[in-house]
Design an enzyme around this catalytic site. Structure first.
Site, PDB file in Angstrom:
ATOM      1  N   GLY A   9      30.247  46.479  56.482  1.00 29.17           N
ATOM      2  CA  GLY A   9      30.750  47.241  57.626  1.00 29.17           C
ATOM      3  C   GLY A   9      31.899  48.138  57.225  1.00 29.17           C
ATOM      4  N   LEU A  43      21.538  45.346  56.930  1.00 28.68           N
ATOM      5  CA  LEU A  43      21.707  43.892  56.915  1.00 28.68           C
ATOM      6  C   LEU A  43      20.973  43.193  58.065  1.00 28.68           C
ATOM      7  CD1 LEU A  43      25.500  43.817  55.953  1.00 28.68           C
ATOM      8  CD2 LEU A  43      23.601  43.048  54.512  1.00 28.68           C
ATOM      9  N   SER A 111      34.389  36.112  66.645  1.00 31.68           N
ATOM     10  CA  SER A 111      34.978  36.761  67.830  1.00 31.68           C
ATOM     11  C   SER A 111      35.638  35.694  68.682  1.00 31.68           C
ATOM     12  CB  SER A 111      33.882  37.443  68.651  1.00 31.68           C
ATOM     13  OG  SER A 111      34.392  37.837  69.918  1.00 31.68           O
ATOM     14  N   TYR A 151      25.364  38.003  72.513  1.00 35.11           N
ATOM     15  CA  TYR A 151      26.483  38.307  71.597  1.00 35.11           C
ATOM     16  C   TYR A 151      27.393  37.084  71.385  1.00 35.11           C
ATOM     17  CZ  TYR A 151      30.601  40.614  69.590  1.00 35.11           C
ATOM     18  OH  TYR A 151      31.666  40.959  68.773  1.00 35.11           O
ATOM     19  N   LYS A 155      27.973  34.842  67.784  1.00 36.67           N
ATOM     20  CA  LYS A 155      29.285  34.580  67.188  1.00 36.67           C
ATOM     21  C   LYS A 155      29.625  33.085  67.201  1.00 36.67           C
ATOM     22  CE  LYS A 155      30.412  38.902  66.267  1.00 36.67           C
ATOM     23  NZ  LYS A 155      30.582  39.367  64.882  1.00 36.67           N
TER      24      LYS A 155
HETATM   25  P1  NAI Z   1      32.365  49.192  64.221  1.00 35.85           P
HETATM   26  O1  NAI Z   1      31.186  49.611  65.016  1.00 35.85           O
HETATM   27  O2  NAI Z   1      33.544  50.090  64.168  1.00 35.85           O
HETATM   28  O3  NAI Z   1      31.927  48.871  62.724  1.00 35.85           O
HETATM   29  C1  NAI Z   1      30.804  48.074  62.451  1.00 35.85           C
HETATM   30  C2  NAI Z   1      30.191  48.526  61.136  1.00 35.85           C
HETATM   31  O4  NAI Z   1      29.054  47.691  60.875  1.00 35.85           O
HETATM   32  C3  NAI Z   1      29.679  49.975  61.177  1.00 35.85           C
HETATM   33  O5  NAI Z   1      30.143  50.718  60.065  1.00 35.85           O
HETATM   34  C4  NAI Z   1      28.174  49.825  61.160  1.00 35.85           C
HETATM   35  O6  NAI Z   1      27.481  50.883  60.497  1.00 35.85           O
HETATM   36  C5  NAI Z   1      28.011  48.502  60.390  1.00 35.85           C
HETATM   37  N1  NAI Z   1      26.706  47.929  60.673  1.00 35.85           N
HETATM   38  C6  NAI Z   1      26.153  47.735  61.895  1.00 35.85           C
HETATM   39  N2  NAI Z   1      24.894  47.300  61.771  1.00 35.85           N
HETATM   40  C7  NAI Z   1      24.642  47.220  60.440  1.00 35.85           C
HETATM   41  C8  NAI Z   1      23.501  46.848  59.678  1.00 35.85           C
HETATM   42  N3  NAI Z   1      22.340  46.506  60.270  1.00 35.85           N
HETATM   43  N4  NAI Z   1      23.591  46.877  58.324  1.00 35.85           N
HETATM   44  C9  NAI Z   1      24.743  47.262  57.709  1.00 35.85           C
HETATM   45  N5  NAI Z   1      25.855  47.626  58.377  1.00 35.85           N
HETATM   46  C10 NAI Z   1      25.802  47.615  59.734  1.00 35.85           C
HETATM   47  O7  NAI Z   1      32.761  47.759  64.791  1.00 35.85           O
HETATM   48  P2  NAI Z   1      34.059  46.853  64.589  1.00 35.85           P
HETATM   49  O8  NAI Z   1      34.771  46.807  65.868  1.00 35.85           O
HETATM   50  O9  NAI Z   1      34.751  47.205  63.350  1.00 35.85           O
HETATM   51  O10 NAI Z   1      33.356  45.429  64.424  1.00 35.85           O
HETATM   52  C11 NAI Z   1      33.353  44.710  63.191  1.00 35.85           C
HETATM   53  C12 NAI Z   1      33.057  43.269  63.493  1.00 35.85           C
HETATM   54  O11 NAI Z   1      34.058  42.748  64.353  1.00 35.85           O
HETATM   55  C13 NAI Z   1      31.730  43.038  64.211  1.00 35.85           C
HETATM   56  O12 NAI Z   1      31.111  41.897  63.655  1.00 35.85           O
HETATM   57  C14 NAI Z   1      32.153  42.778  65.645  1.00 35.85           C
HETATM   58  O13 NAI Z   1      31.230  41.979  66.334  1.00 35.85           O
HETATM   59  C15 NAI Z   1      33.461  42.078  65.441  1.00 35.85           C
HETATM   60  N6  NAI Z   1      34.366  42.110  66.586  1.00 35.85           N
HETATM   61  C16 NAI Z   1      34.798  43.311  67.087  1.00 35.85           C
HETATM   62  C17 NAI Z   1      35.648  43.334  68.175  1.00 35.85           C
HETATM   63  C18 NAI Z   1      36.136  44.598  68.793  1.00 35.85           C
HETATM   64  O14 NAI Z   1      36.747  44.532  69.869  1.00 35.85           O
HETATM   65  N7  NAI Z   1      35.934  45.746  68.175  1.00 35.85           N
HETATM   66  C19 NAI Z   1      36.083  42.064  68.813  1.00 35.85           C
HETATM   67  C20 NAI Z   1      35.595  40.869  68.170  1.00 35.85           C
HETATM   68  C21 NAI Z   1      34.763  40.910  67.097  1.00 35.85           C
END
Ligand code: NAI
Length: 257
Positions: A9, A43, A111, A151, A155
């Site tokens: 990510g 992934l 999360s 979701y 998690k």
């Molecule tokens: P984001 O959307 O900014 O970044 C997520 C990244 O994962 C992106 O670069 C995307 O291309 C990549 N990704 C998605 N599907 C993919 C796949 N099939 N294969 C490879 N890469 C893939 O999201 P963020 O906020 O940085 O989230 C990161 C993690 O944190 C996630 O697991 C999310 O569930 C978790 N999270 C986020 C929160 C929030 O409020 N933003 C709160 C709690 C957990």
């Protein structure tokens, strides 16, 4: 000492902030994402996970740490494929590469909603490693109008998987610390759209009450992840570190001990 750290990510949000922090500290970072990084792979599929592992190994046969941030939000069945199997299969696939490190560490992103009630069948299918059954259950939940359980379910299962696996021979026995971070609301492209609707913000704040300092930036989660995968973290394993402004404590109170 410079470490080689794989960050999934890495193209956005928390993964991007983590990659930037580790790079600024002198580590070599290998990013994995759908696009715009070192190893481009999907992934959400078994073939994509194998490609991701092979892509990393082609760049570095030994890695010191893996930080798994890639994930998606929403209520669709596809959430399980990336948020649970896209994490667990990928980090497990990295174990041979971690074996060459003197201080191997893995941290994944769960999360704060991992503690919310979800669906038992979905969780059990994930923990059994049965992706087909998990996907089928997620499709049923969506059809029954319970897609909102998917979701938190993905998690919650991830948090349980971390606790279960961390103390096994494959992980603790191999000297690999395995932990999760449970963020509250983080200001990233994933959450940006939610802030357009005040009713959505109110619902979010009800579900994730961040009484200490409110919503957070991705660099806050990056710091926590960076510590968990550092050499200094020699003895924390199997933990979900809630970095959520107290939301988990508000919900669960003091009776968990
Ligand atoms: P984001 O959307 O900014 O970044 C997520 C990244 O994962 C992106 O670069 C995307 O291309 C990549 N990704 C998605 N599907 C993919 C796949 N099939 N294969 C490879 N890469 C893939 O999201 P963020 O906020 O940085 O989230 C990161 C993690 O944190 C996630 O697991 C999310 O569930 C978790 N999270 C986020 C929160 C929030 O409020 N933003 C709160 C709690 C957990």
């Amino acid at each position: 000492m410079s470490r080689t750290v794989v960050v999934t990510g890495a193209a956005s949000g928390i993964g991007r902030a983590t990659a930037a922090l580790l790079t600024s500290r002198g580590d070599r970072v290998i990013g994995v994402d759908l696009r715009e990084t070192d190893v481009c792979a999907d992934l959400s599929t078994p073939a994509g996970r194998s490609d991701a592992v092979a892509g990393v190994l082609s760049l570095a046969p030994t890695v010191d740490a893996v930080v798994a941030c890639a994930g998606i939000s929403g209520n669709s069945p596809g959430v399980v494929a990336i948020n649970f199997f896209g994490v667990t299969e990928f980090v497990t696939g990295m174990l041979p590469a971690l074996a060459g490190s003197s201080a191997p560490r893995v941290a994944v992103v769960a999360s704060s909603v991992a503690i919310h009630a979800s669906d038992a069948a979905l969780g059990e299918a994930c923990l059994a490693g049965d992706e087909e059954a998990a996907q089928k259950r997620a499709v049923e939940l969506e059809a029954e109008g319970h897609g909102r359980a998917i979701y938190p379910g993905s998690k919650g299962a991830l948090a349980r998987w971390v606790r279960r696996e961390s103390i096994t021979d494959a992980w603790a026995g191999a000297g690999v610390a395995l932990n999760a971070v449970g963020p509250g609301v983080v200001l990233t492209p994933m959450s940006a759209g939610l802030f357009d609707d005040p009713r959505m913000v109110a619902a979010m704040d009800g579900a994730v009450p961040m009484v200490l300092n409110g919503h957070q930036g991705p660099e806050v989660i990056a710091s926590t992840l960076a510590f968990l995968v550092s050499e200094e973290n020699s003895h924390i394993t199997g933990q979900v570190i809630f970095c959520d402004g107290g939301a988990e404590t508000v919900h669960r109170g003091s009776t968990v001990f």
